[in-house]
Design an enzyme around this catalytic site. Structure first.
Site, PDB file in Angstrom:
ATOM      1  CG  HIS A 142     -20.188   4.610  15.604  1.00 19.80           C
ATOM      2  ND1 HIS A 142     -21.014   3.601  16.033  1.00 19.80           N
ATOM      3  CD2 HIS A 142     -20.976   5.459  14.877  1.00 19.80           C
ATOM      4  CE1 HIS A 142     -22.237   3.824  15.605  1.00 19.80           C
ATOM      5  NE2 HIS A 142     -22.242   4.945  14.904  1.00 19.80           N
TER       6      HIS A 142
ATOM      7  CG  ASN B 280     -25.010   2.466  13.433  1.00 20.36           C
ATOM      8  OD1 ASN B 280     -24.710   2.201  14.598  1.00 20.36           O
ATOM      9  ND2 ASN B 280     -24.925   3.674  12.936  1.00 20.36           N
TER      10      ASN B 280
ATOM     11  CB  CYS C 166     -22.530   6.816  17.662  1.00 19.41           C
ATOM     12  SG  CYS C 166     -24.140   6.714  16.859  1.00 19.41           S
TER      13      CYS C 166
END
Lengths: 94, 358
Positions: B268, B299, B123
């Site tokens: 993120h 994600n 991330c």
């Protein structure tokens, strides 16, 4: 103010318990355990619900979540009473 | 202390390729064992709606990045042979060795005078990769190609109801050139939290074995193997709420810039609640801090920041000069943020993966 905060927390617990349907949360008393009756997503739901109701009540956003929220030892949501006190503190100082 | 200011280095193009298969949480609910109540809860709290993954299990992150890089070269007219360095940030390399970046060097037609290596981050990977690219520019290189992304289906077990519904597959290519431009970076690492987001098996500490490949019911209610990613959601939630707002304060103080002067905050895309919370905490509305990526694409790990620019900010980033904050946070634990200037970059809408894996 204090009664309003208590009402917000209790109504928020009742609201999320409509989805959870946990019998132990149907009639929450101050000393009842809270965190132990919730999964992590339910803690998140409860925080969202309290934040939304508190914003409506105060007319401003107050952050309820912090780095202790999901910590089983340090969470302010350990019991119903500790949750009320935490929200009260955040409403006063947040 | 990793606080760094650069006066040279500019992003010139960002291209992202996403998985070709669109999955809906409504359709996946049964697979994850969600009842109607749980489905409603994950939609509201986490922002789950749809996600994009690759349909062919043989497709790797490098395939997505290669499609992005190919389109980037077409759109910019940059000769691949003029690239000095190629950085690949991924947790899903083609092989344990060699570096995927070196394989891509040949595949993309870059010269053998190119420096190429991988960075294993998730991330926070885009921020760390961008920092490395800017540092290379500061050292004298002229053009750096940064590739970031993951095919998360390689490490998220298909029946893991905690992690898998969150994940999307994407690979981005970003071109950085030696041009006068000011940027500030702050970077952090805390290995004491390494077990909170981890793929336990497959490395030297716990080599892959039959036991590691066995699906097991876990205390968090999920089913997964030891070769799959595990996330302690509570710990990551706590870490994010503490670390990210502090990092913004640190970045603004270091750069001497007030948040009102920032055009966009591209973070993120962890989940909707985290993003909403950070936005409220720093007093920025959704128009300046987009948060729909996880809802539409999933994600995308290290590609989520460039992916968000391509999906939701391609017009402003293509059309005008901007001052933006990028921030990544997650596995490691690792977190970082940067303040960069861009001026009418190449930033098309996301591409859908259509190539054949090689």
């Amino acid at each position: 103010m204090n009664d309003a905060i208590e009402t917000i927390v209790l109504e928020s617990i009742a609201r999320i318990n409509k989805d959870l349907d946990n019998p132990k949360l149907r009639h929450p008393a101050p000393d009842d355990p809270l965190f132990a009756e919730l999964d992590s997503m339910a803690v998140l739901d409860l925080i969202l619900e309290i934040e939304a109701r508190l914003q409506e009540h105060l007319g401003r956003y107050v952050q309820i979540a912090d780095e202790r929220s999901m910590d089983p030892q340090k969470t302010p949501f350990l019991t119903v009473q500790s949750a009320i006190e935490h929200v009260r503190e955040r409403a006063d100082n947040g | 202390m990793a606080k760094v200011r650069f006066d040279k280095g500019a992003i010139k193009a960002i291209v992202t390729t996403v998985g070709d298969r669109l999955l809906s949480i409504d359709e996946e609910a049964e697979k994850f064992g969600y009842d109607e109540r749980t489905l409603k809860r994950v939609k509201k709290s986490m922002g789950f709606h749809t996600r994009r993954v690759v349909s062919d299990p043989s497709v790797c992150t490098s395939d997505l990045c290669a499609q992005s890089a190919g389109r980037l070269f077409e759109l910019t007219g940059v000769d691949p042979a003029s690239i000095d360095a190629l950085i690949m940030v991924t947790q899903t390399p083609d092989y344990r060795a060699p570096s995927t970046a070196i394989i891509l060097q040949d595949r993309l037609g870059l010269g053998t005078g190119t420096v190429a290596f991988d960075i294993n981050l998730g991330c926070s990977g885009f921020i760390n990769g961008l920092y490395t690219a800017y540092a290379m520019i500061a050292s004298g290189l002229q053009r750096v190609l940064l590739c970031v992304g993951d095919v998360a289906s390689k490490f998220a077990y298909e029946r893991d109801k905690v992690l898998t519904p969150l994940m999307g597959d994407a690979g981005s290519a970003i071109l950085i050139e030696a041009e006068a431009s000011e940027s500030h970076f702050v970077l952090h690492s805390d290995g004491s939290g390494f077990e909170h987001l981890i793929i336990p098996a497959g490395g030297c500490r716990y080599p892959c074995s039959l036991e590691a490949l066995e699906p097991k019911a876990r205390p968090d209610g999920a089913v997964r193997r030891d070769v799959d990613m595990y996330m302690n959601g509570g710990e990551i939630f706590n870490f994010t709420l503490k670390a990210v707002p502090e990092m913004f304060d640190e970045l603004f103080a270091f750069a001497g810039v007030e948040k009102e002067r920032i055009d966009y905050f591209v973070l993120h895309q962890a989940n909707r609640y985290i993003l909403q919370n950070i936005a409220k905490r720093i007093g920025v509305d959704e128009e300046r801090l987009p948060m729909k990526t996880v809802t539409e694409y999933g994600n995308q790990n290290s590609a989520s920041i460039p992916g968000t620019i391509n999906a939701f900010l391609h017009e402003p980033f293509s059309g005008r000069s901007l001052r933006s904050v990028f921030a990544g946070f997650g596995i490691g634990l690792s977190w970082g943020a940067c303040l960069v200037e861009t001026d009418g970059i190449v930033a098309p809408e996301p591409l859908i993966y259509k190539g054949a894996s090689t």
